[in-house]
Design a protein around this motif. Structure first.
Motif, PDB file in Angstrom:
ATOM      1  N   TYR A 294       6.188 -23.381   8.718  1.00 28.54           N
ATOM      2  CA  TYR A 294       5.643 -22.086   9.104  1.00 28.54           C
ATOM      3  C   TYR A 294       6.179 -21.007   8.166  1.00 28.54           C
ATOM      4  O   TYR A 294       7.319 -21.091   7.690  1.00 28.54           O
ATOM      5  CB  TYR A 294       6.017 -21.759  10.545  1.00 28.54           C
ATOM      6  CG  TYR A 294       5.226 -22.556  11.561  1.00 28.54           C
ATOM      7  CD1 TYR A 294       3.936 -22.168  11.928  1.00 28.54           C
ATOM      8  CD2 TYR A 294       5.762 -23.702  12.130  1.00 28.54           C
ATOM      9  CE1 TYR A 294       3.209 -22.900  12.847  1.00 28.54           C
ATOM     10  CE2 TYR A 294       5.029 -24.447  13.054  1.00 28.54           C
ATOM     11  CZ  TYR A 294       3.755 -24.038  13.403  1.00 28.54           C
ATOM     12  OH  TYR A 294       3.029 -24.775  14.297  1.00 28.54           O
ATOM     13  N   PRO A 295       5.382 -19.980   7.893  1.00 33.61           N
ATOM     14  CA  PRO A 295       5.819 -18.951   6.948  1.00 33.61           C
ATOM     15  C   PRO A 295       6.969 -18.113   7.498  1.00 33.61           C
ATOM     16  O   PRO A 295       7.227 -18.071   8.706  1.00 33.61           O
ATOM     17  CB  PRO A 295       4.555 -18.102   6.738  1.00 33.61           C
ATOM     18  CG  PRO A 295       3.749 -18.315   7.972  1.00 33.61           C
ATOM     19  CD  PRO A 295       4.018 -19.732   8.405  1.00 33.61           C
ATOM     20  N   GLU A 296       7.627 -17.442   6.586  1.00 29.28           N
ATOM     21  CA  GLU A 296       8.788 -16.639   6.946  1.00 29.28           C
ATOM     22  C   GLU A 296       8.432 -15.519   7.905  1.00 29.28           C
ATOM     23  O   GLU A 296       9.190 -15.213   8.832  1.00 29.28           O
ATOM     24  CB  GLU A 296       9.408 -16.066   5.672  1.00 29.28           C
ATOM     25  CG  GLU A 296      10.603 -15.183   5.876  1.00 29.28           C
ATOM     26  CD  GLU A 296      11.164 -14.678   4.568  1.00 29.28           C
ATOM     27  OE1 GLU A 296      11.582 -13.501   4.516  1.00 29.28           O
ATOM     28  OE2 GLU A 296      11.194 -15.458   3.591  1.00 29.28           O
ATOM     29  N   VAL A 297       7.261 -14.898   7.706  1.00 28.71           N
ATOM     30  CA  VAL A 297       6.864 -13.772   8.543  1.00 28.71           C
ATOM     31  C   VAL A 297       6.682 -14.192   9.998  1.00 28.71           C
ATOM     32  O   VAL A 297       6.857 -13.375  10.918  1.00 28.71           O
ATOM     33  CB  VAL A 297       5.580 -13.128   7.985  1.00 28.71           C
ATOM     34  CG1 VAL A 297       4.408 -14.097   8.078  1.00 28.71           C
ATOM     35  CG2 VAL A 297       5.260 -11.829   8.699  1.00 28.71           C
ATOM     36  N   ALA A 298       6.350 -15.446  10.254  1.00 30.68           N
ATOM     37  CA  ALA A 298       6.173 -15.914  11.631  1.00 30.68           C
ATOM     38  C   ALA A 298       7.499 -15.852  12.380  1.00 30.68           C
ATOM     39  O   ALA A 298       7.578 -15.349  13.514  1.00 30.68           O
ATOM     40  CB  ALA A 298       5.620 -17.340  11.622  1.00 30.68           C
ATOM     41  N   TYR A 299       8.554 -16.355  11.768  1.00 30.72           N
ATOM     42  CA  TYR A 299       9.871 -16.305  12.406  1.00 30.72           C
ATOM     43  C   TYR A 299      10.378 -14.867  12.509  1.00 30.72           C
ATOM     44  O   TYR A 299      11.000 -14.493  13.525  1.00 30.72           O
ATOM     45  CB  TYR A 299      10.865 -17.154  11.606  1.00 30.72           C
ATOM     46  CG  TYR A 299      10.565 -18.621  11.627  1.00 30.72           C
ATOM     47  CD1 TYR A 299      10.987 -19.430  12.679  1.00 30.72           C
ATOM     48  CD2 TYR A 299       9.865 -19.228  10.585  1.00 30.72           C
ATOM     49  CE1 TYR A 299      10.728 -20.787  12.695  1.00 30.72           C
ATOM     50  CE2 TYR A 299       9.595 -20.586  10.589  1.00 30.72           C
ATOM     51  CZ  TYR A 299      10.023 -21.361  11.648  1.00 30.72           C
ATOM     52  OH  TYR A 299       9.756 -22.704  11.662  1.00 30.72           O
ATOM     53  N   GLN A 300      10.140 -14.060  11.483  1.00 32.49           N
ATOM     54  CA  GLN A 300      10.604 -12.673  11.521  1.00 32.49           C
ATOM     55  C   GLN A 300       9.949 -11.907  12.666  1.00 32.49           C
ATOM     56  O   GLN A 300      10.605 -11.135  13.368  1.00 32.49           O
ATOM     57  CB  GLN A 300      10.306 -11.992  10.188  1.00 32.49           C
ATOM     58  CG  GLN A 300      11.169 -12.498   9.046  1.00 32.49           C
ATOM     59  CD  GLN A 300      10.757 -11.922   7.716  1.00 32.49           C
ATOM     60  OE1 GLN A 300       9.577 -11.705   7.448  1.00 32.49           O
ATOM     61  NE2 GLN A 300      11.730 -11.651   6.847  1.00 32.49           N
TER      62      GLN A 300
END
Length: 359
Positions: A294-300
């Motif tokens: 999953y992309p970084e922005v999803a976790y952020q």
């Protein structure tokens, strides 16, 4: 099933060995019987997941000897960790033994008597009806529950997908976090004891720990140039912050009610951890995975949502504490302005304040 295993074998998995025999296939040192001729066997759920994992693997890529291939994750070996079932059985026996010892050894304490001579009510209703409990519960639950959720579930995906750590690096982070959680309880207990000697209660300490926790999460979200160990150690240590919450409850309730108060607060801790784990997954799944990550922005985004809840709970905790302190100060000020009455006792003149006259 046979074609699926052949496809997985072409993906480069070191756990798949197509032996070429007509009656059997070799899969991770286990014999897998081929289906009878002309019999169509439906693919089960784990077969589909296995095929999907193979499709994301580069065809012809060399196997990674340091980790389990995605094609093999659907078929775990039960003999890989034979000690784990025995360990859980031992823990269950020890837990039952501790409960039995407590039941047999700890003496029964008679119910406390109220001013009217009747037994006082020491039920959970008393705890939940106390407004001081609701000043503490939101902040304690959001911080400690989120720390449990992150360490228990979402630390590993973050370290793998965002930090791009390999398996040894990820395991080292999880080990350090487990040590930080263990030492955190000792650290907070010593801090509460030292602070009380200086006339500082545990409530300011809880506010300080919550602030550190929010700062650590913001450091992760904003990708500040810090060693990844630093914020995750703080996250793990906050998971032991129940020591501070229990110390606060001990000031709010008598000792015969402290156990029920702690249990009532733990309901919110565990419930919040479950909700945060689930909601974080829902937010992360809004974005489509790229090459299985999953992309970084999803976790952020998911972590920022949790931080927002903690900030709201922190504001509630601070405002109610300030209002309470002001109320106590006003009461003391009003008490000091009450009229004085002189009284002669044994030749001495005493001045008494009429507390009821100003109400």
């Amino acid at each position: 099933m046979t074609e699926l295993l052949r496809f997985c074998g072409r993906c480069g998995g070191d756990g798949v060995d197509i032996s070429g025999r007509e009656d059997r296939l070799r899969f991770r040192d286990r014999d897998v019987l081929k289906p009878a001729a002309g019999v169509q066997q439906p693919l089960r759920g784990h077969h589909i997941l296995q095929a999907e994992a193979c499709r994301h693997q580069r065809v012809g890529a060399p196997p990674d000897r340091g980790s389990v291939h995605p094609c093999c994750k659907a078929f775990p070996e039960r003999s890989e960790f034979p000690i784990i079932p025995a360990l859980f059985e031992l823990l269950a026996i020890v837990s039952a033994g501790c409960a039995l010892i407590i039941y047999l050894v700890v003496p029964e304490v008679p119910a406390a008597m109220s001013g009217t001579g009747a037994p006082s009510s020491n039920s959970l209703r008393t705890v939940y009806a106390d407004p001081r409990f609701w000043r503490l519960a939101p902040l304690s639950a959001t911080c400690i529950g989120t720390a449990w959720a992150l360490q228990g579930l979402w630390a590993a995906p973050w370290l793998s997908d965002v930090e791009d750590l390999d398996r040894p690096g990820l395991l080292w982070h999880l080990l350090i976090m487990a040590i930080a959680l263990s030492l955190g309880g000792l650290l907070w207990g010593v801090a509460v004891d030292r602070a009380r000697r200086r006339g500082i209660g545990p409530r300011p300490l809880l506010g300080l720990v919550a602030t550190m926790f929010i700062a650590a999460q913001l450091a992760l979200i904003l990708r500040l140039p810090l060693p990844s160990y630093v914020p995750w150690i703080i996250v793990a240590a906050v998971g032991a912050g129940t020591v501070l919450s229990y110390a606060i409850l001990a000031e709010y309730f008598p000792k015969e009610l402290a156990g029920r108060a702690n249990a009532a607060l733990n309901v919110f801790h565990i419930g919040t951890a479950f909700v945060v784990q689930y909601m974080t997954g829902l937010v992360v799944q809004v974005w489509a995975p790229i090459d299985g990550h999953y992309p970084e922005v999803a976790y952020q985004t998911a972590f920022a949502f949790n931080v927002g809840l903690q900030i709201v709970a922190g504001v509630w905790f601070a405002l109610t504490w300030i209002v309470t302190r002001r109320g106590e100060g006003n009461e003391l000020g009003a008490f000091s302005l009450k009229p004085l009455h002189a009284l002669e006792v044994g030749g001495r003149r005493l001045f008494l304040q009429d507390r009821e006259s100003t109400r």
